[in-house]
Design an enzyme around this catalytic site. Structure first.
Site, PDB file in Angstrom:
ATOM      1  N   TYR A 110     -18.246  11.106  45.536  1.00 36.10           N
ATOM      2  CA  TYR A 110     -18.601   9.738  45.754  1.00 36.10           C
ATOM      3  C   TYR A 110     -17.642   8.828  45.959  1.00 36.10           C
ATOM      4  O   TYR A 110     -17.286   8.245  46.960  1.00 36.10           O
ATOM      5  CB  TYR A 110     -19.736   9.137  45.134  1.00 36.10           C
ATOM      6  CG  TYR A 110     -20.431   8.054  45.637  1.00 36.10           C
ATOM      7  CD1 TYR A 110     -21.261   8.259  46.780  1.00 36.10           C
ATOM      8  CD2 TYR A 110     -20.096   6.790  45.408  1.00 36.10           C
ATOM      9  CE1 TYR A 110     -21.879   6.975  47.189  1.00 36.10           C
ATOM     10  CE2 TYR A 110     -20.798   5.460  45.603  1.00 36.10           C
ATOM     11  CZ  TYR A 110     -21.815   5.689  46.616  1.00 36.10           C
ATOM     12  OH  TYR A 110     -22.186   4.651  47.440  1.00 36.10           O
ATOM     13  N   VAL A 149     -26.245  12.171  60.662  1.00 32.26           N
ATOM     14  CA  VAL A 149     -25.157  11.894  61.034  1.00 32.26           C
ATOM     15  C   VAL A 149     -23.923  12.656  60.839  1.00 32.26           C
ATOM     16  O   VAL A 149     -22.649  12.550  61.335  1.00 32.26           O
ATOM     17  CB  VAL A 149     -24.646  10.419  60.253  1.00 32.26           C
ATOM     18  CG1 VAL A 149     -25.913   9.170  60.704  1.00 32.26           C
ATOM     19  CG2 VAL A 149     -24.627  10.735  58.799  1.00 32.26           C
ATOM     20  N   ASN A 207     -24.187   3.120  57.800  1.00 34.46           N
ATOM     21  CA  ASN A 207     -24.892   2.971  56.203  1.00 34.46           C
ATOM     22  C   ASN A 207     -25.061   4.174  55.656  1.00 34.46           C
ATOM     23  O   ASN A 207     -25.386   4.203  54.567  1.00 34.46           O
ATOM     24  CB  ASN A 207     -25.921   1.963  56.331  1.00 34.46           C
ATOM     25  CG  ASN A 207     -26.533   1.637  55.182  1.00 34.46           C
ATOM     26  OD1 ASN A 207     -26.059   1.024  54.297  1.00 34.46           O
ATOM     27  ND2 ASN A 207     -27.868   2.298  55.093  1.00 34.46           N
ATOM     28  N   ALA A 232     -30.035   4.244  42.352  1.00 31.51           N
ATOM     29  CA  ALA A 232     -29.829   3.812  40.896  1.00 31.51           C
ATOM     30  C   ALA A 232     -30.496   4.817  40.153  1.00 31.51           C
ATOM     31  O   ALA A 232     -30.600   4.600  38.885  1.00 31.51           O
ATOM     32  CB  ALA A 232     -30.122   2.459  40.556  1.00 31.51           C
ATOM     33  N   SER A 257     -18.544   0.624  49.153  1.00 38.94           N
ATOM     34  CA  SER A 257     -19.059   0.627  47.500  1.00 38.94           C
ATOM     35  C   SER A 257     -17.831  -0.038  46.625  1.00 38.94           C
ATOM     36  O   SER A 257     -16.711  -0.178  46.918  1.00 38.94           O
ATOM     37  CB  SER A 257     -19.117   2.058  47.133  1.00 38.94           C
ATOM     38  OG  SER A 257     -19.573   2.081  45.738  1.00 38.94           O
ATOM     39  N   LYS A 299     -15.896   7.135  49.508  1.00 39.94           N
ATOM     40  CA  LYS A 299     -15.968   5.550  49.718  1.00 39.94           C
ATOM     41  C   LYS A 299     -14.560   4.920  49.772  1.00 39.94           C
ATOM     42  O   LYS A 299     -14.239   4.024  50.500  1.00 39.94           O
ATOM     43  CB  LYS A 299     -16.771   5.051  48.567  1.00 39.94           C
ATOM     44  CG  LYS A 299     -18.326   5.270  48.720  1.00 39.94           C
ATOM     45  CD  LYS A 299     -18.947   4.629  49.902  1.00 39.94           C
ATOM     46  CE  LYS A 299     -20.243   5.000  50.146  1.00 39.94           C
ATOM     47  NZ  LYS A 299     -20.830   4.635  51.544  1.00 39.94           N
ATOM     48  N   ASP A 327     -32.254   7.821  60.863  1.00 40.65           N
ATOM     49  CA  ASP A 327     -32.075   8.360  59.592  1.00 40.65           C
ATOM     50  C   ASP A 327     -32.546   9.761  59.689  1.00 40.65           C
ATOM     51  O   ASP A 327     -33.169  10.161  60.546  1.00 40.65           O
ATOM     52  CB  ASP A 327     -33.343   7.784  58.502  1.00 40.65           C
ATOM     53  CG  ASP A 327     -32.922   7.806  56.991  1.00 40.65           C
ATOM     54  OD1 ASP A 327     -32.495   7.004  56.264  1.00 40.65           O
ATOM     55  OD2 ASP A 327     -33.149   8.984  56.459  1.00 40.65           O
TER      56      ASP A 327
END
Length: 259
Positions: A156, A65, A91, A194, A143, A160, A42
């Site tokens: 986003y 990453v 991920n 969220a 997603s 995805k 991470d």
């Protein structure tokens, strides 16, 4: 012996990026329970070290990453600790809440760099370790927005969606090497993604409770948890899916089965 207690991934060496929290951390713990040796990576190295305490024997790595040098340092540590890799879970991701009219190109490119290009970047650099294992598996976190547009989600959703076809193309290119590539596409999952820009939890809003729960736009009538997602990754990393590649498992409580 139940599936939960079986060692489907016994002695497999698996790298999970974006593993300090949420789906990545829940998955890392589940991989370890199935017998895998897990490396958690991470960009938040401190949080990653704390997370690794919940995964006995795990290797904690600070990894950006989007940066080759950072990835390479992590892969050297994995090589020294594990001697190779049998599985990779791409991920790491970042959410964005901008409209098409207002998003800056710098922000758009940053979201693609983290959510899409990093999959290619990490995979290419990890390929020598993966190829050593013979039969290996890569799973990319996608997603439900890989399939659909959504307001104020131009970066986003685009990232995805691109990651979906990146996954399919990787599966075709890597099949001769004995490397399978699949994806998991979560829906509404209770992670820090969220939390809306306002600071309010999306799943606690009146509109979410009305549309997705009461009116069952999500047929199972609830948001998912990171733990709800973990089993799909375990399946795709294990030999139970040895003839599956280029596919996506959608983990969304039935959301994409409705209209």
């Amino acid at each position: 012996m139940t599936l939960t207690n079986s060692l489907l991934l016994k002695d497999m060496r698996i790298l999970v990026t974006g593993a300090a929290r949420g789906i990545g951390l829940a998955l890392a713990a589940e991989l370890q329970r199935h017998g895998a040796r897990v490396a958690l990576a991470d960009i938040d190295g401190t949080a990653c070290k704390v997370a690794a305490l919940r995964v006995p024997g795990a290797l904690a790595l600070t990894m950006d990453v989007t940066d080759n040098a950072s990835i390479e340092r992590g892969l050297i540590q994995i090589s020294q600790a594990f001697g190779g890799l049998d599985g990779l879970v791409n991920n790491a991701a970042v959410l964005d809440d901008n409209s098409t009219a207002t998003i800056s190109l710098d922000r758009f490119e940053k979201v693609l760099a983290v959510n899409t290009t990093s999959i290619l970047r990490v995979t290419q650099l990890a390929l020598p370790l993966l190829a050593m294992a013979g039969q290996t598996s890569i799973v990319n976190t996608l997603s439900t927005q890989s399939f659909f547009g959504q307001a104020n989600s131009i970066a986003y959703s685009t990232a995805k969606g691109a990651a979906l076809n990146l996954t399919r193309s990787m599966a075709v290119d890597f099949a001769p090497k004995g490397i399978r590539v699949n994806g998991v596409a979560p829906g509404f999952i209770d992670t820090r993604m969220a939390i809306m820009a306002s600071g309010k939890h999306e799943h606690e809003t009146d509109w979410f409770k009305s549309i997705y729960v009461s009116k069952r736009k999500i047929p199972l009538a609830r948001a998912g948890t990171p733990e709800d997602c973990a089993g799909s990754y375990v399946f795709l990393l294990s030999n139970l899916s040895h003839y599956i590649t280029g596919q996506v498992i959608t983990v969304d409580g039935g959301l994409t089965a409705t209209y």
